[in-house]
Every structure is written in structure tokens, then in C-alpha cells.
Scaffold this motif. Structure first.
Motif, mmCIF file in Angstrom:
data_model
loop_
_atom_site.group_PDB
_atom_site.id
_atom_site.type_symbol
_atom_site.label_atom_id
_atom_site.label_comp_id
_atom_site.label_asym_id
_atom_site.label_seq_id
_atom_site.Cartn_x
_atom_site.Cartn_y
_atom_site.Cartn_z
ATOM 1 N N THR A 103 0.834 -1.188 0.000
ATOM 2 C CA THR A 103 0.000 0.000 0.000
ATOM 3 C C THR A 103 0.869 1.237 0.000
ATOM 4 N N GLU A 104 0.255 2.352 -0.317
ATOM 5 C CA GLU A 104 0.987 3.612 -0.261
ATOM 6 C C GLU A 104 0.707 4.281 1.082
ATOM 7 N N LYS A 105 1.669 5.072 1.517
ATOM 8 C CA LYS A 105 1.472 5.764 2.792
ATOM 9 C C LYS A 105 0.227 6.650 2.701
ATOM 10 N N SER A 114 5.725 -0.882 7.819
ATOM 11 C CA SER A 114 6.123 -2.058 7.049
ATOM 12 C C SER A 114 6.665 -3.125 7.986
ATOM 13 N N LEU A 120 5.307 4.730 6.520
ATOM 14 C CA LEU A 120 6.419 3.916 6.038
ATOM 15 C C LEU A 120 6.920 2.961 7.124
ATOM 16 N N VAL A 167 4.705 -0.685 2.962
ATOM 17 C CA VAL A 167 4.158 0.651 2.755
ATOM 18 C C VAL A 167 5.146 1.439 1.908
ATOM 19 N N LEU A 168 4.675 1.921 0.768
ATOM 20 C CA LEU A 168 5.554 2.654 -0.163
ATOM 21 C C LEU A 168 5.361 4.158 -0.035
ATOM 22 N N GLN A 221 -2.713 5.539 3.060
ATOM 23 C CA GLN A 221 -3.869 4.704 2.744
ATOM 24 C C GLN A 221 -4.265 3.886 3.973
#
Lengths: 114, 116
Positions: A13-15, A87, A84, A113-114, A17
Motif C-alpha cells: 500500500t501507499e502511505k 512495514s 512507512l 508501505v511505499l 492509505q
């Protein structure tokens, strides 16, 4: 042989989210645990349930993490918003009772987490 | 607060030989429980062996045994006749009864590799 089930096994997922993890403990196990395991380290307890009640959430970052076990069976752990530093591997475990009984672990959810 | 320390990040052993993994802990409690858990690559963590602090006799489970030294706060795991399937990360863990019953405090882990 009964096992603890977790889903999904992997989540990217992206940060910022929201993410959610699900755990189904072994049938009849009253106690359920969520642990976070950072790569290369030991698991750290986030939250412990006895039936549907939280008995220990002292290490749960409550500003972004929430956990529930509404009917005292399966459980959901949510992160909103993800950062981030979240993760990690999220492990669910269950035991018959909150004693020195063996805790049975699920396969975990690997969160990136990207 | 309790702490658990595993000072060996990695260990290796030849198949059929014996290896000992170290663990020390810090607590002011007199009654507690100690565990060794095994986490194979990409598989669930499973319990290897456990020890009640009030028991003087060291626990044994087949090829696995512990050396529990309460005064020294030491809890080492000995694996005899090592097998390839013993390759895993091993965690030492502490539990105290009472309000924190059930909560496991883990060490950092030791990666054990068994070579053929």
C-alpha cells in the motif's frame, strides 16, 4: 489439523492509505493476539483479546491502529493512515486461554508501505 | 519491564551434531514462564519447548532440551542430532502471570542453519 488463518498474506500500500488484516483463530480459542514483527526482530505484542474484550493494548499506536473482535471469534486489525514505518509482518496467534498455554501462530500478513 | 536478549544473531551446525542457542532475560519476578519458538522460512512460528520457573528440572522434548539457570537468568536451548528441518529462526520468549498473562516478550532471534 486446526490452524490460525490470516488474510491477506501480502499487502502493498501507499502511505496515508488504509489497510486491514483479518484473522480467524482456532475454533474454541478464547484468547487472540496480534503481534508486529519487524524484519530481523522478534514479534512485539500489539493487542490481546479475551473473547471480545481487549485485555492489553498498551503497545498499540491508537492514533492510527484499531482492532476489534466483535463476536469473540475472528478479528480485524486496521491501520489508517499507513506510514512507512508500519512495514512489517503482522502475526495473529490464539490460545485456549490467557495462561502459559501454547500460542498457535498464523502465517502472518507481510505489509509493505511505499 | 522484562527484557529478553539473544546474543547470537546467527549460528550454524552440521547435520547430526549438537548446537546450543543462548538466551538471557531480566525480570524482578519470581514466578514466570520461558519458551523457545521456532520460525521456519516462510512458515508459521511453532512452540519448541517451555519451562516453568518454579520447576528445577530442565524441560526436554525429544531432541530439544533446555538449561535453565534461574539465578543467572539464563535459558539456553540445546538441539541434539541436528536435522536439516531444524533450519529456522529461533526465538526465546518470556511470560509472567498476572495481569499480563499470555503476553509473550520475545528476544531478537537467532538464525540457525543446519548444513548437510
Amino acid at each position: 489439523e486446526a490452524e490460525v488463518a490470516q488474510s491477506p498474506r501480502y499487502k502493498i500500500t501507499e502511505k496515508s492509505q488504509a489497510v486491514a488484516f483479518w484473522c480467524d483463530p482456532i475454533s474454541g480459542h478464547a484468547t487472540l493476539y496480534w503481534y508486529r514483527q519487524i524484519l530481523g526482530q522478534g514479534p512485539e505484542l500489539l493487542v490481546q483479546f479475551q473473547d471480545e474484550s481487549v485485555v492489553d493494548d498498551s503497545q498499540l499506536p491508537k492514533d492510527r491502529f484499531s482492532a476489534e473482535r466483535l463476536k469473540g471469534v475472528d478479528s480485524t486489525l486496521k491501520i489508517q493512515p499507513a506510514e512507512l514505518g508500519d512495514s512489517a509482518m503482522y502475526l495473529c496467534a490464539s490460545s485456549l486461554a490467557a495462561t502459559y498455554n501454547e500460542q498457535f501462530f498464523g502465517p502472518g500478513t507481510r505489509l509493505t508501505v511505499l | 519491564a522484562q527484557t529478553v536478549t539473544q546474543s547470537q544473531p546467527e549460528m550454524s551446525v552440521q547435520e547430526a551434531e549438537t548446537v546450543t542457542l543462548s538466551c538471557t532475560y531480566d525480570t524482578s519476578e519470581n514466578n514466570y514462564y520461558l519458551f523457545w519458538y521456532k520460525q521456519p522460512p516462510s512458515r508459521q512460528m511453532i512452540l519448541v519447548i517451555r519451562q516453568e520457573a518454579y520447576k528445577q528440572q530442565n524441560a526436554t522434548e525429544n531432541r530439544f532440551s533446555v538449561n535453565f539457570q534461574k539465578a543467572a537468568k539464563s535459558f539456553s536451548l540445546k538441539i541434539s542430532d541436528s536435522q536439516l528441518g531444524d533450519t529456522a529462526m529461533y526465538f526465546c520468549a518470556f511470560m509472567k502471570p498476572g495481569t499480563s498473562y499470555g503476553k509473550l516478550t520475545f528476544g531478537q532471534g537467532t538464525i540457525l542453519t543446519v548444513h548437510p
